[in-house]
Enzyme design. Sequence first.
Site, PDB file in Angstrom:
ATOM      1  N   HIS A  55       0.782  -1.433   0.078  1.00  0.00           N
ATOM      2  CA  HIS A  55       0.027   0.034  -0.051  1.00  0.00           C
ATOM      3  C   HIS A  55       0.949   1.053  -0.124  1.00  0.00           C
ATOM      4  CE1 HIS A  55      -3.607  -2.211   1.963  1.00  0.00           C
ATOM      5  NE2 HIS A  55      -3.087  -2.833   0.964  1.00  0.00           N
ATOM      6  N   GLU A  57       0.922   3.724   1.875  1.00  0.00           N
ATOM      7  CA  GLU A  57       1.569   4.115   3.267  1.00  0.00           C
ATOM      8  C   GLU A  57       2.754   3.006   3.694  1.00  0.00           C
ATOM      9  OE1 GLU A  57      -3.053   5.078   3.402  1.00  0.00           O
ATOM     10  OE2 GLU A  57      -1.614   3.561   2.536  1.00  0.00           O
ATOM     11  N   CYS A  88      -1.956  -0.426   7.711  1.00  0.00           N
ATOM     12  CA  CYS A  88      -1.257   0.640   7.375  1.00  0.00           C
ATOM     13  C   CYS A  88      -1.290   1.550   8.568  1.00  0.00           C
ATOM     14  CB  CYS A  88      -1.743   1.692   6.337  1.00  0.00           C
ATOM     15  SG  CYS A  88      -1.478   1.004   4.728  1.00  0.00           S
TER      16      CYS A  88
END
Length: 154
Positions: A55, A57, A88
């Site tokens: 992801h 993040e 995250c």
Amino acid sequence: MNTPKDVQYLKQAITLSQRSVTQGGYPVGALLVLDNKVLGEGISDGKQQCDATSHAEIDAIRNASRSIQKRNLTGATLYTSYEPCLMCFSASFWAYIHKIVYAIRKESSPQNFNEGTHDIAKINMHNRRTIELVHMKELEQEAISVITAWKKKP
């Protein structure tokens, strides 16, 4: 209270979300800042990487940690175009990030990318160390426009 730097860095995260789309990823971008220095940027490229944890993040946290050769990012702020998912958020906790600034609340998204009905603010209240969570709603529509354009792509 939001600072001009918060606005500047969150706009950079939104720009990264557009780059993510251009590169075939999901419309989420993130960056990590410490002492007004960008330590790491991230895009959501899990499909290309064949990695469910890739992801934006997580990518930003990994890049920031590599840049300073430390896993502890005490004092850093994570700027992300979309409210972090549980993974995250948890990674931010373990990296000792003190503040997360995001543009889109998951409830506001035209497509809910975060699975489940979790509420990171409630979870945060029960952690031994809390992270300051800041929703910058003044940039929400700008970030949503990236998702809307992405959804229209063939």
